[in-house]
Design an enzyme around this catalytic site. Structure first.
Site, PDB file in Angstrom:
ATOM      1  N   SER A 160      76.330 122.489  33.554  1.00 46.03           N
ATOM      2  CA  SER A 160      77.193 122.035  32.646  1.00 46.03           C
ATOM      3  C   SER A 160      77.723 121.365  31.060  1.00 46.03           C
ATOM      4  O   SER A 160      77.892 121.260  30.905  1.00 46.03           O
ATOM      5  CB  SER A 160      77.948 120.583  33.766  1.00 46.03           C
ATOM      6  N   SER A 215      71.661 122.635  35.212  1.00 45.99           N
ATOM      7  CA  SER A 215      72.909 122.198  33.947  1.00 45.99           C
ATOM      8  C   SER A 215      71.933 122.138  32.726  1.00 45.99           C
ATOM      9  O   SER A 215      72.730 122.196  31.520  1.00 45.99           O
ATOM     10  CB  SER A 215      73.587 121.152  34.315  1.00 45.99           C
ATOM     11  N   LYS A 262      74.652 114.823  25.277  1.00 43.54           N
ATOM     12  CA  LYS A 262      75.666 115.559  26.024  1.00 43.54           C
ATOM     13  C   LYS A 262      76.814 114.756  26.793  1.00 43.54           C
ATOM     14  O   LYS A 262      76.211 112.910  26.688  1.00 43.54           O
ATOM     15  CB  LYS A 262      75.357 115.925  27.408  1.00 43.54           C
TER      16      LYS A 262
HETATM   17  N1  GLN Z   1      76.152 123.943  38.795  1.00 44.80           N
HETATM   18  C1  GLN Z   1      75.557 122.501  38.946  1.00 44.80           C
HETATM   19  C2  GLN Z   1      77.146 122.131  40.037  1.00 44.80           C
HETATM   20  O1  GLN Z   1      77.772 122.441  39.524  1.00 44.80           O
HETATM   21  C3  GLN Z   1      74.787 121.634  38.470  1.00 44.80           C
HETATM   22  C4  GLN Z   1      75.378 120.250  37.773  1.00 44.80           C
HETATM   23  C5  GLN Z   1      74.505 119.921  36.840  1.00 44.80           C
HETATM   24  O2  GLN Z   1      73.614 119.947  36.881  1.00 44.80           O
HETATM   25  N2  GLN Z   1      74.384 118.858  36.853  1.00 44.80           N
HETATM   26  O3  GLN Z   1      76.700 120.663  40.328  1.00 44.80           O
END
Ligand code: GLN
Length: 482
Positions: free
Chosen positions: A154, A178, A79
């Site tokens: 994400s 994420s 990532k």
């Molecule tokens: N979707 C969640 C957020 O927007 C989690 C993001 C993540 O785990 N990096 O904060």
């Protein structure tokens, strides 16, 4: 897309036994990425030359009779919020569009130590904020199972790259879901380890008390293998776990799970849960019972209120972590300004996207004097209560089971303009980060439209082995072809 898939486990074994070379493997995966990624959009950077050079080194070690690591010649993608020495690391943000780190994140270093080959950097929501990978400043990623839909987020690029067989394994980061939510959306395995088990040195921070790095793969065995490679104490991460680490996870998979006690919180089956997901999870419960586990319904009363606490805490921490992007030290710098205040203001306004700005504003507000107690402190108190409730459950149970996401993969653009709808996609995953325990998402079924459904298994702190054993037993039993 199944025909040419080979697991990381099989690749490293095959290379060690000289059935094929690392260069052959890397070349074939690069070819696949070039054929498929135009449509999917999982990658932001492909490191073809570096990958081939690494593969050659692995082949030389083998032909010279030298020992190789447990991921010898395995193509892996990272990532784009983890630093890679000499390779652009953007966090999918205009702010870091040209950032070339002078060092590797510890996880990258550990993969290289095991002779894995880093093939590229994957797309994500900007600074890991989002649930659909639509917040990337550079491109959207499509779900390989249905390209009209999002891959989740994400870490959507890392999940999609595995689902489309472009690489057998990738790394993602999980602050509130994420890894697990995109794993569920793309029909792959995604593991978020216990907070502190995997070093975060070189991970570009979002919410420091929540962030964790973990693997994506098609099989539970490959995730176990990746965890063995990346976990471990790191002096450069002050939150690194200082106790004993489980030496091997892969050795103990395949053990039966008779007598395992599994708790299913009734709060997970509340309004908003898709009927087909609920049905798939109920089927999975039956499967676990068939395997000899004892499954009980329990109550986790605080589970439903995690979302607000998470968005206060994660945004507060993000607003502080993102203060370093001031247009001066590194990152994007605005062209037109008349003084230093304007330089910072313009650089941040021009380079951060809408969602990142929203989080910074929310976080700064929650931390401001006069509101600190009402928001941040209250959220921290809630976190304590939630932790207590989890501890109570784990006194009598080995695992907690439920859906990973309340919704099936949604259409590209469908939730973009409604942040609250987007935030709801993480309702079952964020509580895990607030408590710091490990959890996995594994494919457990398909909707009538053929969309993947993910099952979440949550364990107590450092309970990765238990989670992996249960997930592996389930995977072997249902034999889902995705
Ligand atoms: N979707 C969640 C957020 O927007 C989690 C993001 C993540 O785990 N990096 O904060």
């Amino acid at each position: 897309m199944q025909s040419d898939y080979m697991s990381a486990w099989d690749i490293s074994k095959g290379i060690a036994e000289k059935k094929f070379s690392a260069v052959e493997i890397v070349e074939s995966h690069i070819k696949r990425i070039k054929e498929r990624d135009g449509e999917i959009g999982a990658f932001l950077t492909l490191c073809e030359d570096e990958a081939l050079a690494q593969a050659r080194e692995v082949d030389e070690k083998i032909s010279g009779g030298r020992p190789v690591g447990r991921l010898a010649g395995v193509p892996a993608a990272i990532k784009d919020n983890m630093c890679t020495d000499g390779i652009r690391t953007t966090c999918a943000s205009k702010m870091l569009e040209d950032f070339i780190p002078p060092y590797n994140a510890t996880v990258v270093e550990r993969l290289l130590d095991e002779d894995a080959v880093i093939i590229g950097k994957t797309n994500m929501d900007e600074f890991a904020m989002g649930s659909s990978t639509e917040n990337s400043a550079f491109r959207i990623t499509k779900n390989p199972r249905d390209i009209t839909r999002v891959p989740g987020g994400s870490s959507g690029g890392s999940a999609a790259a595995v689902a489309a067989d472009m690489v057998p394994v990738t790394l993602g980061s999980d602050t509130g879901g994420s890894i697990r939510q995109p794993a569920a959306f793309c029909g792959v395995v995604g593991l978020k380890p216990t907070y502190g088990l995997v070093s975060r040195y070189g991970l570009i921070a979002f919410g420091s008390s929540l962030d964790q790095i973990g693997p994506f793969s098609k099989t539970v065995l490959d995730s176990a293998l990746m965890l063995e490679a990346i976990q471990g104490k790191d002096e450069r991460d002050s939150t690194s776990y200082r106790g004993e680490y489980q030496k091997s996870y892969t050795d103990s998979l395949g053990k039966d799970i008779k007598g395992m006690r599994i708790a299913v919180p009734k709060e997970f089956f509340m309004d908003g849960l898709d009927d087909e997901i609920a049905a798939s999870v109920q089927e999975s419960i039956k499967c676990f019972e068939g395997l000899g586990a004892k499954v009980d319904e329990i109550s986790l009363p605080a589970a439903g209120d995690g979302l607000s606490a998470y968005y206060i805490i994660s945004s507060a921490e993000a607003s502080s972590n993102l203060a370093r992007y001031d247009g001066i030290r590194y990152g994007y710098r605005a062209k037109d300004y008349t003084n230093i205040d304007e330089l910072m203001e313009m650089s941040r306004s021009e380079a951060f996207g809408t969602e990142v700005k929203r989080r910074i504003m929310l976080g700064t507000y929650a931390l401001s004097s006069g509101y600190y107690d009402e928001y941040y402190n209250r959220a921290q108190k809630f976190r304590k209560v939630l932790k207590g409730q989890f501890e109570d459950v784990f006194r009598s149970y080995d695992l907690i089971l439920g859906p990973t996401s309340p919704v099936l993969p949604f259409k590209i653009g469908e939730r973009n303009s409604d942040p609250l709808q987007m935030y709801l996609a993480d309702v079952y995953t964020i509580i895990v980060n607030l408590v710091g325990v490990p959890a996995i998402s594994i494919p457990c079924g398909r909707s009538t439209e053929g969309l993947p459904v993910g099952l979440q298994l949550i364990g107590p702190h450092y309970g990765e082995l238990r989670i992996l054993q249960a997930a592996h037993a389930f995977e072997q039993e249902i034999k889902l072809e995705l």
